[in-house]
Design an enzyme around this catalytic site. Structure first.
Site, short mmCIF file in Angstrom:
data_model
loop_
_atom_site.label_atom_id
_atom_site.label_comp_id
_atom_site.label_asym_id
_atom_site.label_seq_id
_atom_site.Cartn_x
_atom_site.Cartn_y
_atom_site.Cartn_z
N GLU A 1 0.78 -1.24 0.00
CA GLU A 1 0.00 0.00 0.00
C GLU A 1 0.81 1.30 0.00
O GLU A 1 0.75 2.09 0.94
CB GLU A 1 -1.02 -0.04 1.16
CG GLU A 1 -1.93 -1.25 1.00
CD GLU A 1 -3.17 -1.28 1.90
OE1 GLU A 1 -3.20 -0.55 2.90
OE2 GLU A 1 -4.10 -2.04 1.57
N GLU B 1 -4.73 -8.96 -1.49
CA GLU B 1 -5.30 -8.74 -0.16
C GLU B 1 -6.78 -8.40 -0.24
O GLU B 1 -7.20 -7.59 -1.06
CB GLU B 1 -4.56 -7.62 0.57
CG GLU B 1 -4.80 -7.63 2.08
CD GLU B 1 -4.09 -6.50 2.81
OE1 GLU B 1 -2.86 -6.34 2.62
OE2 GLU B 1 -4.77 -5.78 3.56
#
Ligand SMILES: *[C@@H]1O[C@H](CO)[C@@H](O)[C@H](O)[C@H]1NC(C)=O
Ligand SMILES: *[C@@H]1O[C@H](CO)[C@@H](O)[C@H](O)[C@H]1NC(C)=O
Ligand SMILES: *[C@@H]1O[C@H](CO)[C@@H](O)[C@H](O)[C@H]1NC(C)=O
Ligand SMILES: *[C@@H]1O[C@H](CO)[C@@H](O)[C@H](O)[C@H]1NC(C)=O
Ligand SMILES: *[C@@H]1O[C@H](CO)[C@@H](O)[C@H](O)[C@H]1NC(C)=O
Ligand SMILES: *[C@@H]1O[C@H](CO)[C@@H](O)[C@H](O)[C@H]1NC(C)=O
Ligand SMILES: *[C@@H]1O[C@H](CO)[C@@H](O)[C@H](O)[C@H]1NC(C)=O
Length: 505
Positions: free
Chosen positions: A246, A350
């Site tokens: 991220e 994810e």
């Protein structure tokens, strides 16, 4: 051991399958309970002939991978509501499904007795279980840890002399990964760091608004190769390594997420000049480089900017994406990114249910709506070029933890260490409806027509079997027809809110 196979003799001789032991919390909340001596599992039957099909069903009202079989009807009526399978139209090849050995997963799994642990690992990594071919491996701590750490928290150690794996790796993660590898020798590990050591970051912290200091660009690349070396010493090779979890979220100044920020142009520079060449010159030159590893939200603008650096583009094999924005950002961004970078593959690394409230995971234990959330997300992604889909923590506790940032996340399996049992949630079965059947090397094939509120995708396996996964998202039964020019028609009744995997030769 699958103890139920030993204890319940009928299982061995009939279907080689042990049914779910249900625990019902009311409304649409049902889990399957496993312990040291019993765990449900399903060995997929062989298809007997050309004219028949097998179907496995899970539903809101409590079916879990329930097998039925039937025969094709040898006729062909044009029907707008029928799903037409076209095995000759092919799309991407599928590499597999999996989950993450996060600290929440490994610490929870290790609180169970060894027989219960064995049942949990089998539930994911054997063919009678989910048949997972992927596992994601964090490099250092994540949000789902009990403390923040990296493998070199010694300020200014630019020679990385004090680099060492953590207790979490040595006592828990590595033994469980070895166990998974024993159960499925073809398992592929993909790793990702949430952050560089804080002393390499502009804000000297594990979280918050901080970037890698340019003077540490090479040191951090060396750090990651050192990590790959250490894991390889234990016989654990990584199939892929990400440029970091991220990177965009890490630029948003959200102090409660443990990510390091990257501006796309800087990430391009680092991959081109440091990370890419360092990996390729190491003994891990075949480890694939994945990048992005973030929400769909700004996938195209981030990757465009990063790939202005052509060398960074050349070092990158695939684009990893997370699914938290999938219900709001249309799949057209996936089509568009594949049009621009057709040589890259897309993989979901994810996905999970997230809550900021500690009690939410237990109060929604067994909730069908989470299973629905999963199955719809997987279908949506597989229909848009994604080659693999990886769940977050393989296990969590009843509060969705541990989590040092108080960002509680549910999981497909919830561990109750006091009772030495674990609970398979509808999410577990939602993934299994794909992962058990769509083995690596399967290709997505054409599927047209269909019915409103029935979502579906079709695949051809390496054994030339057709697999169709369907979800009836309607709160009432729906009748559907699957048509295959070669075979005829399958006529099915889909109960309200039910998942089906249909297989035929
Ligand atoms: C384990 O589960 C089985 C099946 O539900 C049950 O018969 C058995 O009593 C359980 N064992 C323990 C120790 O709870
Ligand atoms: C399916 O067939 C294979 C041989 O082709 C056999 O090894 C396997 O045990 C069979 N599976 C089941 C569940 O009957
Ligand atoms: C099954 O169908 C295929 C292709 O339609 C055909 O070649 C094969 O002979 C059939 N096998 C059986 C056992 O009917
Ligand atoms: C991030 O937050 C800190 C503290 O809240 C603030 O001082 C800083 O200016 C913020 N930075 C950005 C880029 O928003
Ligand atoms: C790191 O950030 C956290 C919260 O974002 C804060 O509580 C902590 O004091 C910071 N640590 C350092 C060394 O700045
Ligand atoms: C990137 O790869 C392409 C295709 O192989 C090649 O033509 C190009 O020269 C490479 N670019 C750089 C900067 O290495
Ligand atoms: C599925 O059904 C629920 C209502 O039960 C609805 O909120 C949701 O939007 C539907 N999703 C899709 C993709 O059809």
């Amino acid at each position: 051991m699958w103890r139920c196979i030993l204890l319940i003799v009928a299982c061995v001789y009939t279907a080689q399958t042990c049914p779910c032991v249900r625990r019902n919390f009311g409304n649409d909340r049902i889990v399957c309970v496993c312990n040291a001596t019993y765990c449900d599992n399903t060995q997929i039957s062989n298809i007997t002939g050309n004219g028949s099909y097998l179907r496995y069903t899970s539903s809101q009202d409590g079916l879990r991978l329930e097998k039925t079989q039937g025969d094709f009807v040898k006729e062909w009526t044009a029907d707008l509501n029928s799903f037409q399978i076209d095995p000759d139209t092919t799309y991407q090849s599928i590499e597999g499904f999996g989950g993450a050995f996060s600290d929440a997963a490994i610490l929870n799994i290790k609180t169970l007795s060894s027989d219960t642990q064995e049942n949990l690992m089998r539930s994911y990594f054997t063919t009678a279980g989910s048949n997972y071919y992927f596992a994601r491996v964090p490099i250092g701590s994540t949000d789902s840890s009990i403390r923040p750490y990296t493998y070199d928290d010694h300020s200014g150690d630019v020679g990385l002399e004090r680099f060492s794996l953590a207790v979490e790796d040595l006592l828990y993660r590595i033994p469980l990964m070895k166990k998974a590898q024993e159960m499925n020798p073809e398992i592929k590990f993909l790793s990702a760091a949430w952050t560089a050591p804080p002393w390499m970051r502009t804000n000297h912290n594990y979280t918050g608004y901080g970037f890698l200091e340019e003077k540490y660009y090479q040191v951090y690349a060396d750090y990651l190769v050192k990590y790959l070396n250490k894991y390889e010493d234990y016989g654990l090779k990584m199939w892929a390594i990400s440029t970091g979890n991220e990177p965009y979220v890490g630029t948003l100044n959200l102090s409660h997420y443990g990510s390091m920020g990257w501006l796309p142009s800087d990430l391009g520079k680092w991959v081109a000049n440091n990370f890419g060449p360092t990996i390729r010159k190491s003994k891990h030159k075949r480890t694939l480089i994945l990048t992005y590893d973030d929400e769909r939200t700004i996938l195209d603008t981030f990757v465009d900017k990063m790939f202005e650096n052509e060398l960074a583009r050349n070092y990158t094999a695939g684009l990893a994406i997370h699914g938290y924005a999938d219900t709001v950002v249309p799949t057209s961004v996936l089509d568009e990114i594949m049009r621009r970078y057709p040589e890259k593959f897309l993989i979901v690394t994810e996905f999970s249910t997230v809550t900021s409230q500690r009690g939410n995971v237990i109060s929604s234990l067994g909730s069908w709506s989470y299973g629905e959330y999963y199955v719809l997300d997987i279908i949506q992604n597989l229909k848009n070029w994604v080659i693999g889909w990886v769940d977050w923590s393989l296990a969590a506790d009843e509060y969705g933890g541990p989590d040092w940032r108080q960002n509680f996340v549910g999981a497909s399996i919830i561990v109750n260490s006091e009772a030495d049992e674990f609970y398979k949630q509808p999410m577990y079965y939602a993934i299994a409806h794909f992962s058990k059947f769509i083995t690596p090397g399967s290709v997505r094939v054409g599927l047209t027509g269909g019915k409103e509120l029935v979502k579906a995708a079709a695949f051809k396996t390496p054994k030339n079997e057709i697999v169709v996964v369907m979800y009836n998202n309607c709160s009432a039964q729906q009748d559907v027809i699957i048509s295959d020019k070669e075979r005829g028609q399958i006529r099915l009744q889909l109960p309200a809110k039910s998942i089906h995997t249909i297989m035929y030769k």
